[in-house]
Design a protein around this motif. Structure first.
Motif, PDB file in Angstrom:
ATOM      1  N   SER A 135     -21.969 -15.886  22.285  1.00  0.00           N
ATOM      2  CA  SER A 135     -22.826 -15.964  23.462  1.00  0.00           C
ATOM      3  C   SER A 135     -22.971 -17.400  23.940  1.00  0.00           C
ATOM      4  O   SER A 135     -22.876 -18.347  23.151  1.00  0.00           O
ATOM      5  CB  SER A 135     -24.212 -15.380  23.147  1.00  0.00           C
ATOM      6  N   ILE A 149     -25.578 -10.952  31.799  1.00  0.00           N
ATOM      7  CA  ILE A 149     -26.962 -10.736  32.233  1.00  0.00           C
ATOM      8  C   ILE A 149     -27.368 -11.914  33.082  1.00  0.00           C
ATOM      9  O   ILE A 149     -27.416 -13.066  32.607  1.00  0.00           O
ATOM     10  CB  ILE A 149     -27.914 -10.596  31.034  1.00  0.00           C
ATOM     11  N   VAL A 166     -21.752  -4.633  32.260  1.00  0.00           N
ATOM     12  CA  VAL A 166     -21.175  -4.304  30.952  1.00  0.00           C
ATOM     13  C   VAL A 166     -19.710  -3.915  31.124  1.00  0.00           C
ATOM     14  O   VAL A 166     -19.370  -3.075  31.970  1.00  0.00           O
ATOM     15  CB  VAL A 166     -21.939  -3.137  30.286  1.00  0.00           C
ATOM     16  N   THR A 209     -17.033  -2.233  28.816  1.00  0.00           N
ATOM     17  CA  THR A 209     -16.841  -1.562  27.546  1.00  0.00           C
ATOM     18  C   THR A 209     -15.955  -0.339  27.731  1.00  0.00           C
ATOM     19  O   THR A 209     -15.686   0.089  28.868  1.00  0.00           O
ATOM     20  CB  THR A 209     -18.190  -1.163  26.912  1.00  0.00           C
ATOM     21  N   ASN A 214     -22.278  -2.303  36.496  1.00  0.00           N
ATOM     22  CA  ASN A 214     -23.622  -2.884  36.499  1.00  0.00           C
ATOM     23  C   ASN A 214     -24.619  -1.823  36.039  1.00  0.00           C
ATOM     24  O   ASN A 214     -25.451  -1.348  36.802  1.00  0.00           O
ATOM     25  CB  ASN A 214     -23.967  -3.401  37.894  1.00  0.00           C
ATOM     26  N   LEU A 262     -26.875  -4.341  23.625  1.00  0.00           N
ATOM     27  CA  LEU A 262     -25.462  -4.600  23.886  1.00  0.00           C
ATOM     28  C   LEU A 262     -24.643  -3.501  23.224  1.00  0.00           C
ATOM     29  O   LEU A 262     -24.655  -3.374  21.990  1.00  0.00           O
ATOM     30  CB  LEU A 262     -25.045  -5.962  23.320  1.00  0.00           C
ATOM     31  N   ASN A 272     -20.901  -8.503  27.931  1.00  0.00           N
ATOM     32  CA  ASN A 272     -22.103  -8.352  28.764  1.00  0.00           C
ATOM     33  C   ASN A 272     -22.358  -9.615  29.575  1.00  0.00           C
ATOM     34  O   ASN A 272     -22.212 -10.729  29.066  1.00  0.00           O
ATOM     35  CB  ASN A 272     -23.315  -8.066  27.893  1.00  0.00           C
ATOM     36  N   HIS A 279     -27.192  -6.620  34.961  1.00  0.00           N
ATOM     37  CA  HIS A 279     -26.659  -6.591  33.592  1.00  0.00           C
ATOM     38  C   HIS A 279     -25.356  -5.822  33.651  1.00  0.00           C
ATOM     39  O   HIS A 279     -25.337  -4.595  33.653  1.00  0.00           O
ATOM     40  CB  HIS A 279     -27.656  -5.931  32.623  1.00  0.00           C
ATOM     41  N   ALA A 339     -32.286  -6.671  25.613  1.00  0.00           N
ATOM     42  CA  ALA A 339     -31.126  -5.912  26.100  1.00  0.00           C
ATOM     43  C   ALA A 339     -30.407  -5.306  24.915  1.00  0.00           C
ATOM     44  O   ALA A 339     -30.303  -5.927  23.850  1.00  0.00           O
ATOM     45  CB  ALA A 339     -30.175  -6.813  26.878  1.00  0.00           C
ATOM     46  N   SER A 348     -18.369  -4.601  23.346  1.00  0.00           N
ATOM     47  CA  SER A 348     -18.664  -4.772  24.773  1.00  0.00           C
ATOM     48  C   SER A 348     -18.797  -6.237  25.136  1.00  0.00           C
ATOM     49  O   SER A 348     -19.146  -7.078  24.302  1.00  0.00           O
ATOM     50  CB  SER A 348     -19.969  -4.048  25.144  1.00  0.00           C
ATOM     51  N   GLY A 398     -26.164  -2.020  32.637  1.00  0.00           N
ATOM     52  CA  GLY A 398     -26.855  -2.424  31.419  1.00  0.00           C
ATOM     53  C   GLY A 398     -28.354  -2.248  31.541  1.00  0.00           C
ATOM     54  O   GLY A 398     -28.897  -2.004  32.633  1.00  0.00           O
ATOM     55  N   GLU A 405     -24.441  -0.678  18.316  1.00  0.00           N
ATOM     56  CA  GLU A 405     -25.097  -1.467  19.342  1.00  0.00           C
ATOM     57  C   GLU A 405     -25.879  -2.598  18.669  1.00  0.00           C
ATOM     58  O   GLU A 405     -26.222  -2.525  17.492  1.00  0.00           O
ATOM     59  CB  GLU A 405     -26.072  -0.599  20.142  1.00  0.00           C
TER      60      GLU A 405
END
Length: 499
Positions: A406, A494, A449, A451, A471, A486, A492, A447, A484, A490, A473, A429
């Protein structure tokens, strides 16, 4: 459910993102140029033969700089063969890729394409089979207004204004035995120093990139960087890094752990650059140009079947899957985390050849890796904040590997804060939380995603939307606290926005 806590402060900054971090690469290789960006006979071509459908997709990526013309190709490149009337341009054997280069698309055409693509050129000079004089001559042709032999030759060829190229690569992968004219570190350091000196005497406004070792796994790595910089530290501004990753072992956890290896690679090269600075009692930092990076392995076997000495064959045409897109996201996050030193980077390459964009005679489409690049390129501009994350680890060949990669980017002008996060866990998750009370008045704007249930899922011309971001998430900001979930496997994005 696994839990992770992200820690960030707007006062602890890594550095400003140099837009050139989102660069790419066009080499005279396979169908990158011919049938990629240039195909006069195509119904999608404009009046210059440039593919308009490709230009549109490149513009959406928001690529600020494109490296050209190589790559291995540049070490045998005679730029003079690629300019002037097309009828007079020679067909030449290219030893780098065992093909015939027609030179029907050359230096000036690329500069015209760059303008249409809304990007700049990062030009490479041949320090393999050629040297200082050639480097000076091509710079004169490109950057001097007029009144000299090569600048007037450009004007005679129909390009009145200089191209004014500001960033120049001094050769390519010069420690590689596959490279025409490959050299020892001392030999290369000397020619890079003298070519760089001559070029900056001609145009003091340019910046130059010296070749680092061809990859982290080269036996020359480390000693090469040190020796080269000891010779050319005063004449260069950047040192290059190249690295490609593969999943030949079909081990997805190990494959995604390559972000740890990439982080270690960057850190090691920074250490060498700073060591030379200290030994030289220097005043400047040598910045990094990660000007070749990607996933590359899918096409290895099919490339062995290519007939030699053909023109622009289907070469290095990896068809990317979803897990490749995850690693690309992680690699971009890793470079952003070093934004104080990684100032230039080039996804290799842009069209058809290990690329986010593919073409056929009937259209162009986005590969899976297109999407993380597009999202981070467009939303990752601003200031990188020092990002720490408490998250479980798993063991890989590279050591402790966090389940989440991240980074947080703050854009004060646009009043946005963007969290990029890649969940490597294939089965669970992860519940992500962050205390963002410093960003008073902000709200969750989106958010996004990326995936898929199948790590091997691909996008094709018939099914171009198999792997796409959505969009959808569930990120929420309540009293300054972000939460959130995740999804497993995935990527992400945000984005928080003020107001």
């Amino acid at each position: 459910m696994k839990k992770a806590a992200l820690h960030v402060s707007k006062y602890f900054k890594v550095g400003e993102v140099d837009d050139r971090l989102y660069g790419s690469f066009i080499e005279h290789l396979g169908r990158a140029v011919y049938e990629g960006i240039y195909q006069p006979e195509s119904p999608f071509a404009d009046e210059q033969g440039m593919r308009k459908d490709v230009l549109k997709l490149v513009q959406q990526l928001n690529v600020p700089i494109v490296r050209y013309p190589g790559g291995n190709f540049v070490s045998g490149y005679r730029w003079e063969d690629s300019v002037g009337p097309k009828a007079n341009r020679p067909k030449k054997i290219d030893l780098a890729w065992s093909v015939v280069e027609t030179n029907q698309f050359g230096l000036n055409e690329f500069m015209d394409w760059s303008k249409k693509a809304e990007t700049e050129c990062m030009m490479a000079v041949n320090l393999g089979t050629r040297g200082i004089e050639d480097a000076k001559n091509i710079l004169e042709y490109c950057n001097i207004k007029g009144g000299s032999y090569y600048s007037d030759l450009r004007r005679e060829h129909g390009w009145e204004a200089p191209h004014d190229i500001k960033l120049w690569c001094l050769g390519n992968e010069m420690d590689g035995p596959w490279q025409e004219g490959h050299k020892t570190a001392y030999e290369y350091g000397r020619i890079a120093a003298e070519a760089g000196r001559a070029m900056k005497m001609l145009d003091p406004t340019i910046e130059t990139v010296a070749c680092g070792s061809s990859s982290l796994t080269m036996p020359t790595f480390g000693t090469w960087e040190d020796t080269v910089l000891m010779e050319c530290y005063d004449q260069v501004d950047y040192l290059s890094l190249h690295q490609y990753y593969n999943n030949h072992a079909d081990n997805s956890e190990e494959f995604l752990a390559n972000t740890v290896a990439m982080d270690q690679f960057i850190t090691q090269v920074i250490s060498i650059c700073d060591s030379v600075k200290a030994k030289k009692r220097g005043k400047k930092d040598i910045q990094l140009s990660f000007d070749e990076w990607n996933v590359w392995y899918h096409s290895n076997e099919q490339d062995k079947q290519i007939e030699r000495w053909t023109q622009h064959p289907h070469q290095l045409e990896d068809v990317y899957n979803f897990e490749d897109a995850l690693l690309v996201a992680g690699m971009m996050i890793t470079m952003l985390r070093h934004a104080d030193r990684v100032k230039v980077a080039c996804l290799a390459q842009l069209v058809n050849v290990i690329a986010p964009i593919m073409t056929s005679d009937t259209g162009a489409w986005k590969q899976t890796i297109y999407y993380p690049f597009e999202l981070i390129s467009n939303l990752g501009r601003g200031t990188v904040l020092h990002t720490e994350i408490d998250v479980p680890f798993y063991e890989s060949q590279h050591g402790d590997t966090p389940y989440i990669d991240s980074v947080v980017v703050m854009n004060e002008e646009k009043e946005t804060v963007t969290v990029f996060a890649m969940n490597k866990c294939l089965t669970e998750e992860i519940d992500l939380s962050a205390d963002l009370r410093q960003f008073e008045g902000y709200r969750v704007d989106q958010h996004i995603v990326l995936t898929h249930t199948d790590l091997k899922a691909e996008n094709t011309e018939d099914q171009p939307n198999n792997v796409v971001p959505r969009n959808n998430g569930n990120a929420k900001l309540d009293s300054g606290r972000l939460n959130a979930v995740l999804p497993n496997q995935s990527f992400n994005v945000i984005t928080l926005k003020k107001g």
